[in-house]
Enzyme design. Structure first.
Site, PDB file in Angstrom:
ATOM      1  N   TYR A 146       0.729  -1.072   0.059  1.00  0.00           N
ATOM      2  CA  TYR A 146      -0.088  -0.073   0.082  1.00  0.00           C
ATOM      3  C   TYR A 146       0.925   1.265  -0.083  1.00  0.00           C
ATOM      4  O   TYR A 146       1.851   1.353   0.782  1.00  0.00           O
ATOM      5  CB  TYR A 146      -0.973   0.000   1.102  1.00  0.00           C
ATOM      6  CG  TYR A 146      -1.633   1.280   1.326  1.00  0.00           C
ATOM      7  CD1 TYR A 146      -1.308   1.998   2.719  1.00  0.00           C
ATOM      8  CD2 TYR A 146      -2.662   1.540   0.699  1.00  0.00           C
ATOM      9  CE1 TYR A 146      -2.386   3.295   2.766  1.00  0.00           C
ATOM     10  CE2 TYR A 146      -3.566   2.671   0.965  1.00  0.00           C
ATOM     11  CZ  TYR A 146      -3.293   3.465   2.033  1.00  0.00           C
ATOM     12  OH  TYR A 146      -3.939   4.838   2.196  1.00  0.00           O
ATOM     13  N   ASP A 241       9.092   2.770  -1.038  1.00  0.00           N
ATOM     14  CA  ASP A 241       8.244   3.381  -0.164  1.00  0.00           C
ATOM     15  C   ASP A 241       8.661   2.836   1.337  1.00  0.00           C
ATOM     16  O   ASP A 241       8.377   1.705   1.851  1.00  0.00           O
ATOM     17  CB  ASP A 241       6.838   2.709  -0.576  1.00  0.00           C
ATOM     18  CG  ASP A 241       5.618   3.606   0.500  1.00  0.00           C
ATOM     19  OD1 ASP A 241       4.368   3.205   0.169  1.00  0.00           O
ATOM     20  OD2 ASP A 241       6.361   4.197   1.363  1.00  0.00           O
ATOM     21  N   LYS A 274       5.340   9.114   8.658  1.00  0.00           N
ATOM     22  CA  LYS A 274       5.394   8.597   9.978  1.00  0.00           C
ATOM     23  C   LYS A 274       6.398   9.073  10.813  1.00  0.00           C
ATOM     24  O   LYS A 274       6.398  10.300  11.415  1.00  0.00           O
ATOM     25  CB  LYS A 274       5.306   7.041   9.848  1.00  0.00           C
ATOM     26  CG  LYS A 274       4.174   6.681   9.242  1.00  0.00           C
ATOM     27  CD  LYS A 274       4.055   4.997   9.136  1.00  0.00           C
ATOM     28  CE  LYS A 274       2.844   4.753   8.098  1.00  0.00           C
ATOM     29  NZ  LYS A 274       1.444   4.367   8.774  1.00  0.00           N
TER      30      LYS A 274
END
Ligand code: KE4
Length: 435
Positions: A146, A241, A274
């Site tokens: 994702y 990612d 994050k």
């Protein structure tokens, strides 16, 4: 309703009247595991308290950002000081330079970095940059990974290598995903075939190097080596990612793990989020100067953001990075996480329950399976009902793990030996009920 959920239930019903599904992000709604989400009233260290005042040991940590635990004094102090000086200017600040320099210090594959406000925004921008820099449209992603909810990345595998992906969401026109090829994670064969078919048209391969969105699945070294080689050979960019793994699995992210295993390895672009925001809305993407200078205002690839590099968020991120860069931080975090996984494994096996686990730094995953999955299809062989009983058994005992079997978990520097011991004691009780 047991007292522990009354207030959560009341809030959930009230939330559902004004917010779709009662949540501002779907995974929070507990739809995969059933039951009522716990509405958090406050958090401190490794714990949060729900609307009834019940305390939980928190293994979500906001899905990764809270690597220091909630309310770390140095981070709190930095945020409070920054807030007093203003929330947002829409103009450049020195602190953005400081944070950019700090990120580049730890991620040597990046010569320049652009700050944004979410992982989705960073992934979407990196994808546009890869396409703009190569002049190509086609991309490869992998099932189970994702990369945020940008249209071109909400894609499930097509019916074969020759066909491109199909949208996983309503509202995404087929034309938008026609250039997105979805392959099986860890399949060298599919990678070879895809490059043989589409090599000259491929702008990038986008991958979660350790796939935390299918719990915890590592890219094998041969697979990752082949991704790197084929991208180089065909002039496609390898986009890592690391929104979840960046500064979470190691100070240098997952790419530093693969660079130790694969001589000369490095991704072309890296997406971060994050941890670098420390819990505030901040993410980033970066890479070589020649590619990054394709971005506006220098180059033809447009990208922008009102709150990009926000002064309060950058203060939070910078204070967080300064703490995790201290000597021994990841050694201690990794050891604690491995200890938790080993304890859970022995608790499960004592009851004859299939269990396997893996971790890197402060990120972990476990499966009610006999061996670690290598791809999404295998992850989904986990018996959902059994996982859900494990989830609720732990939740009832004040242990909060991810409310979905395809999500990773996170340990923070604030998790104490007592927290780990309490978690294992609860797990021993719950595994007895799962036999
Ligand atoms: P955000 O737009 O949610 O900040 O980041 C998107 C994203 C991009 N890349 C990776 C590897 C990610 O894990 C994420 C977001 N992760 C999810 C948890 N699996 C966030 C939780 C949520 O969606 O509420």
């Amino acid at each position: 309703m047991t007292p522990s959920t009354d207030r959560n239930d009341v809030l959930f019903e009230r939330a559902k009247r004004v917010i779709p599904g009662g949540v501002n992000s779907p995974v929070r709604a507990f739809r995969a595991v059933g039951g009522t989400p716990r509405f958090v009233r406050r958090a401190q260290g490794a714990h949060f308290w729900d609307a009834t005042g019940k305390r939980y040991v928190d293994y979500i940590g906001s899905w990764g950002p809270m690597i220091l635990g909630h309310g770390h004094p140095a981070v709190l102090d930095a945020v409070q000081k920054a807030a007093v000086d203003g929330f947002s200017y829409g103009a450049p600040t020195e602190r953005e330079i400081e944070l950019a320099e700090e990120i580049l210090k730890f991620v040597p594959s990046m010569e320049m970095v652009r700050l944004v406000s979410s992982g989705t925004e960073a992934g979407m921008s990196a994808l546009r940059l890869a396409r703009g820099a190569t002049g190509r449209s086609k991309i490869i992603k992998f099932e189970g990974c994702y990369h945020g909810h940008a249209d071109a990345l909400l894609v499930k595998a097509g019916s074969g290598l020759a066909t491109f992906g199909n949208p996983t969401s309503a509202g995404v026109p087929a034309e938008v995903v026609q250039h997105t090829l979805v392959l099986e994670y860890n399949s060298v064969q599919q990678l070879e075939e895809a490059f043989a078919l589409h090599g000259p048209d491929l702008a990038c391969v986008m991958i979660e190097p350790i796939a935390g969105n299918m719990n915890f699945v590592r890219a094998s070294v041969p697979f990752m080596k082949r991704c790197h080689e084929l991208c180089r050979q065909h002039g496609a960019l390898l986009v890592f990612d690391e929104v979840m793994t960046g500064f979470r699995v190691a100070l240098g992210g997952a790419q530093s793990v693969y660079a130790r295993l694969i001589p000369g390895f490095n991704p072309d672009l890296t997406v971060l989020g994050k941890v670098i925001g420390g819990g505030m809305p901040l993410a980033a993407f970066g890479g070589p100067r020649a590619v990054m200078e394709q971005l506006a205002p220098l180059g033809p690839v447009y990208q922008a953001g009102t709150l990009s590099g926000n002064p309060v968020a950058t203060a939070c991120g910078l204070a967080t990075l300064r703490e995790i860069a201290k000597p021994g931080f990841y050694e201690a975090l990794g050891q604690k996480t491995r200890g938790l996984m080993a304890g859970l494994k022995s608790a499960a096996e004592a009851q004859g329950i299939a269990f396997c686990a893996d971790s890197e730094g402060g990120m972990f995953g476990f499966f009610l399976l006999t061996e670690l999955p290598q791809n999404y299809a295998t992850v989904m062989k986990t018996e959902g009902a059994k996982f859900n009983r494990l989830f609720h058994g732990l939740l009832d005992r004040g242990i909060y793990i991810a409310p979905a079997l395809y999500e990773a978990g996170f340990v923070s520097a604030a998790h104490s030996e007592e927290d780990i011991a309490a978690t294992l004691a609860a797990a021993r009780e719950v595994f007895k009920t799962l036999r």
